[in-house]
Design an enzyme around this catalytic site. Structure first.
Site, PDB file in Angstrom:
ATOM      1  CB  SER A 220      -0.896   0.043   1.239  1.00  0.00           C
ATOM      2  OG  SER A 220      -1.786  -1.024   1.230  1.00  0.00           O
TER       3      SER A 220
ATOM      4  CG  HIS B 264      -2.887  -3.329  -3.638  1.00  0.00           C
ATOM      5  ND1 HIS B 264      -1.948  -4.033  -2.926  1.00  0.00           N
ATOM      6  CD2 HIS B 264      -3.374  -2.417  -2.791  1.00  0.00           C
ATOM      7  CE1 HIS B 264      -1.879  -3.554  -1.697  1.00  0.00           C
ATOM      8  NE2 HIS B 264      -2.743  -2.579  -1.586  1.00  0.00           N
TER       9      HIS B 264
ATOM     10  NE  ARG C 200       2.633  -8.052   0.946  1.00  0.00           N
ATOM     11  CZ  ARG C 200       3.418  -6.983   1.130  1.00  0.00           C
ATOM     12  NH1 ARG C 200       2.894  -5.777   1.104  1.00  0.00           N
ATOM     13  NH2 ARG C 200       4.709  -7.118   1.342  1.00  0.00           N
ATOM     14  CB  THR C 201      -2.221 -13.231  -1.732  1.00  0.00           C
ATOM     15  OG1 THR C 201      -2.452 -13.329  -3.134  1.00  0.00           O
ATOM     16  CG2 THR C 201      -3.354 -13.920  -0.989  1.00  0.00           C
ATOM     17  CG  HIS C 202      -3.049  -8.344   2.231  1.00  0.00           C
ATOM     18  ND1 HIS C 202      -3.247  -7.795   0.982  1.00  0.00           N
ATOM     19  CD2 HIS C 202      -2.170  -7.532   2.879  1.00  0.00           C
ATOM     20  CE1 HIS C 202      -2.513  -6.687   0.878  1.00  0.00           C
ATOM     21  NE2 HIS C 202      -1.844  -6.511   2.018  1.00  0.00           N
TER      22      HIS C 202
ATOM     23  CD  GLU D  77      -3.567  -2.750  14.092  1.00  0.00           C
ATOM     24  OE1 GLU D  77      -3.560  -1.559  13.731  1.00  0.00           O
ATOM     25  OE2 GLU D  77      -3.336  -3.691  13.310  1.00  0.00           O
TER      26      GLU D  77
ATOM     27  CB  SER E 162       1.485  -7.537   4.398  1.00  0.00           C
ATOM     28  OG  SER E 162       2.300  -6.385   4.522  1.00  0.00           O
TER      29      SER E 162
HETATM   30  I1  8IG Z   1      -1.793   1.199   5.224  1.00  0.00           I
HETATM   31  O1  8IG Z   1      -2.765   1.203  11.091  1.00  0.00           O
HETATM   32  C1  8IG Z   1      -2.091   0.419   6.997  1.00  0.00           C
HETATM   33  N1  8IG Z   1      -2.134  -0.879   7.152  1.00  0.00           N
HETATM   34  N2  8IG Z   1      -2.826  -3.371  11.007  1.00  0.00           N
HETATM   35  N3  8IG Z   1      -2.792  -1.052  11.053  1.00  0.00           N
HETATM   36  C2  8IG Z   1      -2.701  -2.212  10.353  1.00  0.00           C
HETATM   37  N4  8IG Z   1      -2.487  -2.266   9.055  1.00  0.00           N
HETATM   38  C3  8IG Z   1      -2.353  -1.086   8.425  1.00  0.00           C
HETATM   39  C4  8IG Z   1      -2.443   0.143   9.067  1.00  0.00           C
HETATM   40  C5  8IG Z   1      -2.670   0.153  10.455  1.00  0.00           C
HETATM   41  N5  8IG Z   1      -2.271   1.088   8.137  1.00  0.00           N
END
Ligand code: 8IG
Length: 279
Positions: free
Chosen positions: A45, A77, A99-101, A200, A219
């Protein structure tokens, strides 16, 4: 016996993920016309345009044409991989636009397939990039940070069976030093992978901090483990696209993530191009 199509389906327990990686590498060789690639580059990202400065794109392959790959699931993406000349070094980068998450639910084999395919295609180095939340207030959105180590909170692993693998210096000190030569202002941090896809809670962010984390994302750690298993040297670079939940007063949005990536594209592109040129 399964048929050929089933063998290429990584969600089929009968599939051999390393055989699927070999099949993918064969297609990559055929479509790019080169026997080997040298450096794999995974654009996360905010890193979409950052790959453009590495060098000229000599071939573009739709992920869906390559065994084991699926189309991109996240807006922003791209579902292609590119064969890029690394400046005028004669070496080639295999650049994954997506990518694959793990949160996509296709299993860990699918998450790390690009890494295994890159290794099968000859790569000896992988650069893993991502967009993430920052736990240090001094890291404003748009700040790239080197990953020094990780904490994997997914409770998953790409390793199967009694595969005991050492993860000391997982993120290559040599490559981190190289990146810091390119940009001496680069900080380092410990990346904490959550399962996602929700960001989170502020309490989870405090937990990550207490555990020794500096960056939170969804990731990279599973890919790094697979890369170590494959013998690749690993560089991890996070782009802090947002302050993690509770670190700043504003709620998180995917739009903010995309905008931070666009704002940082120039700096990140140059960093990536310079580092990949030196690897
Ligand atoms: I872009 O604040 C991105 N990806 N877990 N937390 C988590 N993944 C993310 C965040 C984030 N920002």
């Amino acid at each position: 016996m399964t048929d050929t199509a089933a063998v290429h389906d990584l969600t089929d327990p009968a599939a051999d993920p390393f055989a699927v990686a070999e099949a993918a590498a064969a297609v990559i060789r055929e479509r790019t016309g080169v026997e080997r690639h040298d450096v794999a580059l995974v654009l996360g990202s905010g890193w979409g345009q950052a790959g453009d400065l590495v060098g000229d794109t000599l071939a573009t392959i739709e992920n869906t044409d390559v065994p084991g790959f699926a189309k991109a699931a996240v807006a922003g993406h791209s579902g292609t991989m590119r064969s890029v000349a690394i400046g005028d070094t004669g070496r080639r980068a295999l650049v994954y636009g997506t990518r694959t998450h793990y949160y996509e639910g296709r299993g860990v084999r699918a998450v790390v397939h690009g890494i295994r395919a890159a290794a099968a295609a000859g790569c000896t180095t992988v650069v893993l990039t991502n967009g993430c939340g920052g736990l240090r207030p001094e890291w404003s959105p748009g700040t790239p940070v080197l990953i020094s180590d990780h904490i994997n909170l997914t409770a998953a692993t790409p390793l199967e069976g009694a595969t005991f693998i050492d993860l000391t210096d997982l993120y290559s000190p040599r490559l981190r030093a190289l990146a810091q030569e390119v940009d001496p202002t680069l900080d380092e941090g410990v990346y904490v992978q959550f399962r996602g896809p929700q960001y989170e809670t502020p309490a989870e962010v405090r937990m990550a901090r207490t555990l020794g984390g500096d960056l939170v994302g969804m990731s990279t750690t599973l890919e790094a483990v697979a890369a170590r298993q494959a013998g690749l040297e690993i560089l991890g670079i996070s782009l802090v696209t947002n302050a993690a939940a509770g670190i700043s007063a504003t709620p998180l949005s995917h739009q903010e993530v995309i905008e931070a990536g666009q704002a940082a594209a120039e700096r990140c592109g140059r960093l990536l191009a310079d580092v990949v040129g030196l690897i």
